[in-house]
Design an enzyme around this catalytic site. Structure first.
Site, PDB file in Angstrom:
ATOM      1  N   SER A 136      20.722 -19.623  -4.857  1.00  0.00           N
ATOM      2  CA  SER A 136      19.474 -20.394  -4.741  1.00  0.00           C
ATOM      3  C   SER A 136      18.865 -20.521  -3.350  1.00  0.00           C
ATOM      4  CB  SER A 136      19.711 -21.803  -5.277  1.00  0.00           C
ATOM      5  OG  SER A 136      20.673 -22.450  -4.465  1.00  0.00           O
ATOM      6  N   ALA A 137      19.630 -20.237  -2.298  1.00  0.00           N
ATOM      7  CA  ALA A 137      19.100 -20.494  -0.957  1.00  0.00           C
ATOM      8  C   ALA A 137      18.015 -19.472  -0.607  1.00  0.00           C
ATOM      9  CB  ALA A 137      20.228 -20.415   0.069  1.00  0.00           C
ATOM     10  N   PRO A 138      16.976 -19.900   0.071  1.00  0.00           N
ATOM     11  CA  PRO A 138      16.727 -21.230   0.633  1.00  0.00           C
ATOM     12  C   PRO A 138      15.963 -22.183  -0.283  1.00  0.00           C
ATOM     13  CG  PRO A 138      15.098 -19.705   1.474  1.00  0.00           C
ATOM     14  CD  PRO A 138      15.971 -18.914   0.533  1.00  0.00           C
ATOM     15  N   GLY A 139      15.853 -21.860  -1.539  1.00  0.00           N
ATOM     16  CA  GLY A 139      15.393 -22.898  -2.467  1.00  0.00           C
ATOM     17  C   GLY A 139      13.961 -22.812  -2.955  1.00  0.00           C
ATOM     18  N   GLY A 140      13.290 -21.706  -2.725  1.00  0.00           N
ATOM     19  CA  GLY A 140      11.919 -21.569  -3.209  1.00  0.00           C
ATOM     20  C   GLY A 140      11.851 -21.810  -4.717  1.00  0.00           C
ATOM     21  N   LYS A 141      12.793 -21.206  -5.414  1.00  0.00           N
ATOM     22  CA  LYS A 141      12.740 -21.308  -6.880  1.00  0.00           C
ATOM     23  C   LYS A 141      13.364 -22.617  -7.355  1.00  0.00           C
ATOM     24  CE  LYS A 141      12.692 -16.354  -6.939  1.00  0.00           C
ATOM     25  NZ  LYS A 141      13.123 -16.120  -5.547  1.00  0.00           N
ATOM     26  N   ASP A 174      24.729 -21.607  -3.763  1.00  0.00           N
ATOM     27  CA  ASP A 174      24.627 -20.361  -2.998  1.00  0.00           C
ATOM     28  C   ASP A 174      25.975 -20.118  -2.326  1.00  0.00           C
ATOM     29  OD1 ASP A 174      22.067 -18.523  -1.982  1.00  0.00           O
ATOM     30  OD2 ASP A 174      23.852 -18.408  -0.709  1.00  0.00           O
ATOM     31  N   CYS A 213      14.598  -8.805  -6.104  1.00  0.00           N
ATOM     32  CA  CYS A 213      13.436  -8.300  -5.363  1.00  0.00           C
ATOM     33  C   CYS A 213      13.711  -6.840  -5.001  1.00  0.00           C
ATOM     34  CB  CYS A 213      13.116  -9.165  -4.144  1.00  0.00           C
ATOM     35  SG  CYS A 213      14.447  -9.309  -2.964  1.00  0.00           S
TER      36      CYS A 213
HETATM   37  C1  LIG Z   1      17.555 -13.358  -3.335  1.00  0.00           C
HETATM   38  S1  LIG Z   1      18.427 -14.559  -2.483  1.00  0.00           S
HETATM   39  C2  LIG Z   1      18.054 -16.003  -3.376  1.00  0.00           C
HETATM   40  C3  LIG Z   1      16.687 -16.578  -3.082  1.00  0.00           C
HETATM   41  C4  LIG Z   1      16.481 -17.904  -3.763  1.00  0.00           C
HETATM   42  N1  LIG Z   1      16.678 -17.815  -5.191  1.00  0.00           N
HETATM   43  C5  LIG Z   1      15.131 -18.487  -3.489  1.00  0.00           C
HETATM   44  O1  LIG Z   1      14.249 -18.424  -4.335  1.00  0.00           O
HETATM   45  O2  LIG Z   1      14.913 -19.026  -2.411  1.00  0.00           O
HETATM   46  C6  LIG Z   1      20.060 -14.207  -2.980  1.00  0.00           C
HETATM   47  C7  LIG Z   1      21.052 -15.238  -2.550  1.00  0.00           C
HETATM   48  O3  LIG Z   1      22.295 -14.909  -3.139  1.00  0.00           O
HETATM   49  C8  LIG Z   1      23.311 -15.418  -2.307  1.00  0.00           C
HETATM   50  N2  LIG Z   1      24.571 -14.787  -2.744  1.00  0.00           N
HETATM   51  C9  LIG Z   1      25.103 -13.594  -2.350  1.00  0.00           C
HETATM   52  N3  LIG Z   1      26.242 -13.359  -3.011  1.00  0.00           N
HETATM   53  C10 LIG Z   1      26.440 -14.414  -3.833  1.00  0.00           C
HETATM   54  C11 LIG Z   1      27.446 -14.765  -4.779  1.00  0.00           C
HETATM   55  N4  LIG Z   1      28.479 -13.962  -4.996  1.00  0.00           N
HETATM   56  N5  LIG Z   1      27.326 -15.923  -5.437  1.00  0.00           N
HETATM   57  C12 LIG Z   1      26.284 -16.741  -5.225  1.00  0.00           C
HETATM   58  N6  LIG Z   1      25.312 -16.471  -4.349  1.00  0.00           N
HETATM   59  C13 LIG Z   1      25.377 -15.322  -3.665  1.00  0.00           C
HETATM   60  C14 LIG Z   1      22.822 -15.084  -0.928  1.00  0.00           C
HETATM   61  O4  LIG Z   1      23.418 -15.923   0.026  1.00  0.00           O
HETATM   62  C15 LIG Z   1      21.318 -15.312  -1.062  1.00  0.00           C
HETATM   63  O5  LIG Z   1      20.958 -16.565  -0.595  1.00  0.00           O
END
Ligand SMILES: C[S@@+](CC[C@H](N)C(=O)[O-])C[C@H]1O[C@@H](n2cnc3c(N)ncnc32)[C@H](O)[C@@H]1O
Length: 723
Positions: free
Chosen positions: A456-461, A479, A580
């Site tokens: 979820s980071a940084p939380g837009g969704k 996250d 993405c």
């Molecule tokens: C595409 S970003 C998410 C963006 C977020 N959903 C938003 O809308 O702001 C993918 C995220 O997956 C996290 N990530 C990577 N491997 C992971 C895992 N095994 N389990 C959970 N999160 C993971 C990363 O740290 C990253 O923040």
């Protein structure tokens, strides 16, 4: 942070994973087209009706491609009919946004941490101020959010000498709330809103709405009441002009084609417009080696060669050199694309294969241009109409993104830093790419539900979901990267989300740590091939191994996401999987895998009104027919980041599915310590990696070949390589 239904174990972050290779943190590469918003493109361009996945060398594609690969000196009108010169990214600067010139611009940082516009030319103070404030930008990799208070901000700073006073109430904000009172039209001087360029991502309904301005008197003064209508009229006019220009272009292309038939087919204009340049010759393998040894060709040669290859591939029997094969032309074209746009050969080929020849060039071109800056209204704090009014008053030129979202605004221009306005700091909006609204719209979480945002980071969704749930129910915002949960927490606070529990587990630990969710969003870690315009480092730092590892991780995560859903949920039982990225390995292949491994889930319509269908077959692989319900979004088609969305419904396990479960028992989610890291050894114990073996083997063979070693004979069926 506390939240309803929150186990105490989740109040502290329990995961101490290494930070993954997160794409937006690598910002070492320059962006050639930085500072430009892409010209608006109609939704579902001419390719929409085409079946993708086949390398169709159609004349249409070739013509599109020919528009993209410009002759060095020949002026070609753009589709806005302005006759400006389109330029290649290596030799000339891109066409500039006409809005660039007149006003000062502030830095705009998107939620992905990418800067949208160039710095304010002569407003050092704004720049400095913006720099410090952007640290907390929604999707920036900086962990710290702005830590001051509103008092620390000089509210007057953003005001320029000529503040825009245009009202926001004349836009189509009806969808915001039916309770909103009708604001009486008031008089004001002509707003700059009326001068804004065409909307992005227009929907069919947007286009048709332009008709209602017919018959209006253009000379009448611009008032708040008629501004939106006039604006639509301008858009319609611009569209008509663009259509006319496009027709002209096509006529030119047709004429050129006829000429081709009359005169020597290979005669070609040179950089100075002479018609006496040598006929095109496709270099042989030996000549290519020689060329490489001598430092590679100049950019004009590459441009011309790309153009010629596209032309030849579009009418191969007529235009190709005798005795040369199609694959020779394709190899040359891919090599030139890689060198021209700065990709590694592997990725250039991988992306090239996604499209018909001509369209591939459009895709690569679109990656050189920034996407529009967009914001999402936080309806927990304000209404879009009020936000728009407040920002317009500060000198922001904006308008609703399109009918498909009732919270999005596209920012065309701003005299204040959009990531540091008082409204931003007060959490009235999130800087967020338009594409990242889509997974949340598709998931559509409802009030009082229990939702998991797995990555979820940084939380837009997360914050978008909190708003749709009206701060009720509970969202577990997880996250694996603990550092990134800081910016997540900061955004959750800034936007006033009270139903969010932040936690930090490897997503593959669900549902062991927590399950029974009504809905799960898996916005998976991915290669970022859809956001190359924001992070050009992807062009060179993604290898075959990365895609294999990512695909593995995504497959593991999606099974865990499915298993975390309560199939008996009264209101939900849904999962949205999004990335993405535009590669099939990270999208359709993952979705298809989930369908096979979890017979109790099925794909359902995303409910999104645009987007291309996912591939049901690709390069020898056939996916479940329902994979056509998934949606793909492309920068060159939708003027959005490249994106993929799939929505699943989880059903109760029947007896039949139970036996299926027993069969797949070895695939029960496993606790895995490694976060995705291309160099880390991912523990795939219990994960069905058999099906990836042929790919891994083929990759190994290729690596050996590249090193000049003789690979061992194939032991398994390997998916056919390039057609
Ligand atoms: C595409 S970003 C998410 C963006 C977020 N959903 C938003 O809308 O702001 C993918 C995220 O997956 C996290 N990530 C990577 N491997 C992971 C895992 N095994 N389990 C959970 N999160 C993971 C990363 O740290 C990253 O923040």
């Amino acid at each position: 942070m506390a939240g309803p239904g929150m186990p105490s174990s989740l109040t502290s972050n329990s995961c101490s994973q290494q930070a993954p290779v997160f794409l937006t943190s690598l910002r070492t590469m320059g962006r050639r087209a930085k500072g430009k918003q892409a010209d608006p493109v109609p939704l579902e361009s001419q390719y929409s009706s085409k079946k993708l996945g086949k390398r169709k060398a159609e004349a249409d594609d070739a013509e599109e491609a020919l528009k993209s690969i410009q002759r060095p000196t020949k002026k070609i009108k753009d589709l806005n009919g302005k006759g400006k010169e389109k330029s290649s990214s290596k030799t000339k600067s891109k066409p500039s946004n006409s809005l660039d010139k007149k006003k000062k611009k502030a830095d705009i940082v998107s939620d992905d941490g990418s800067e949208g516009w160039e710095d304010v030319e002569d407003a050092e103070d704004l720049k400095k101020h913006a720099k410090s404030l952007f640290k907390g930008s929604d999707e920036s990799d900086d962990d710290g959010a702005f830590e001051g208070t509103l008092d620390d901000v000089d509210f007057d700073e953003g005001e320029n000498d000529d503040p825009l006073q245009g009202p926001a109430q004349d836009f189509d904000f009806d969808s915001d709330s039916s309770e909103e009172p009708e604001l009486p039209p008031s008089k004001s001087k002509k707003s700059k809103q009326a001068e804004r360029p065409k909307k992005i991502i227009p929907t069919a309904s947007d286009a048709s709405s332009s008709d209602d301005s017919e018959g209006e008197n253009n000379d009448e003064p611009v008032t708040m009441a008629n501004m939106a209508t006039r604006s639509r009229k301008l858009e319609a006019k611009a569209k008509a002009e663009a259509d006319f220009a496009a027709e002209e272009l096509q006529a030119e292309a047709r004429a050129a084609e006829e000429d081709d038939e009359d005169v020597d087919m290979d005669a070609e204009e040179d950089a100075n417009g002479d018609m006496s340049v040598e006929p095109f010759h496709l270099p042989t393998a030996v000549e290519r080696e020689e060329e490489k040894a001598s430092g590679g060709p100049d950019v004009h040669t590459v441009q011309r060669r790309m153009r010629e290859c596209v032309r030849a591939l579009s009418k191969f029997s007529r235009r190709a050199e005798k005795g040369r094969s199609r694959s020779e032309y394709i190899d040359q074209l891919v090599a030139d694309i890689a060198s021209y746009y700065g990709y590694n050969d592997f990725l250039a080929e991988k992306l090239f294969q996604l499209f018909p020849v001509g369209e591939a060039i459009e895709f690569f071109e679109a990656n050189e241009v920034s996407r529009p800056v967009t914001i999402r209204t936080n309806t927990l704090r304000t209404r879009r109409r009020d936000l728009a009014q407040a920002l317009v008053n500060r000198g922001v030129n904006l308008e609703p993104i399109g009918k498909w979202t009732n919270v999005g605004l596209q920012v065309f221009e701003s005299s204040v830093p959009i990531g540091a306005t008082p409204e931003y700091l007060a959490g009235h909006y999130m800087l967020q790419a338009a594409s990242s609204f889509l997974p949340v719209i598709a998931l559509s979480p409802a009030p009082n539900e229990r939702v998991l945002d797995m990555a979820s980071a940084p939380g837009g969704k997360t914050t978008h979901m909190a708003a749709l749930m009206q701060n009720t129910g509970v969202i577990f915002a997880n996250d694996a990267n603990k550092a990134r949960t800081k910016s997540l927490t900061a955004n959750v606070h800034r936007l006033g989300c009270k139903n969010v529990v932040v936690c930090s587990y490897d997503g593959r630990e669900f549902p062991k740590v927590l399950g029974g969710f009504d809905r799960v969003l898996l916005d998976a870690p991915c290669s970022g091939t859809g956001v190359i315009s924001k992070d050009a480092s992807v062009k060179i730092n993604k290898s075959e191994r990365d895609f294999t590892l990512l695909s593995h991780l995504q497959k593991q995560l999606i099974l865990c996401a499915i298993d975390s859903v309560n199939p008996e949920s009264k209101t939900g039982g849904y999962i949205v999987y999004s990335t993405c990225s535009v590669t099939v390995d990270e999208n359709e292949a993952v979705v298809d895998y989930a369908l096979r491994k979890r017979p109790n889930v099925k794909l359902i319509d995303t409910g999104l009104e645009f987007g291309r269908e996912g591939f049901t077959s690709y390069r020898g692989k056939t996916f479940h027919p329902s994979v056509n319900l998934t949606r793909r979004f492309y920068p060159h088609v939708h003027n959005m980041d490249g994106f993929f969305i799939a929505k699943f419904k989880v059903e109760k396990r029947s007896k039949a599915t139970e036996s299926e479960k027993a069969k797949n028992a070895k695939e029960e989610p496993v606790m895995v310590d490694d976060e995705f890291n291309p160099d880390a050894k991912v523990d795939l114990a219990g994960f069905d990696s058999d099906e990836d073996k042929p790919y891994l083997e083929e990759a190994k063979r290729k690596r050996m070949k590249a090193k000049g070693l003789r690979p061992p004979p194939r032991t398994q069926t390997v998916v056919e390589s390039k057609a």
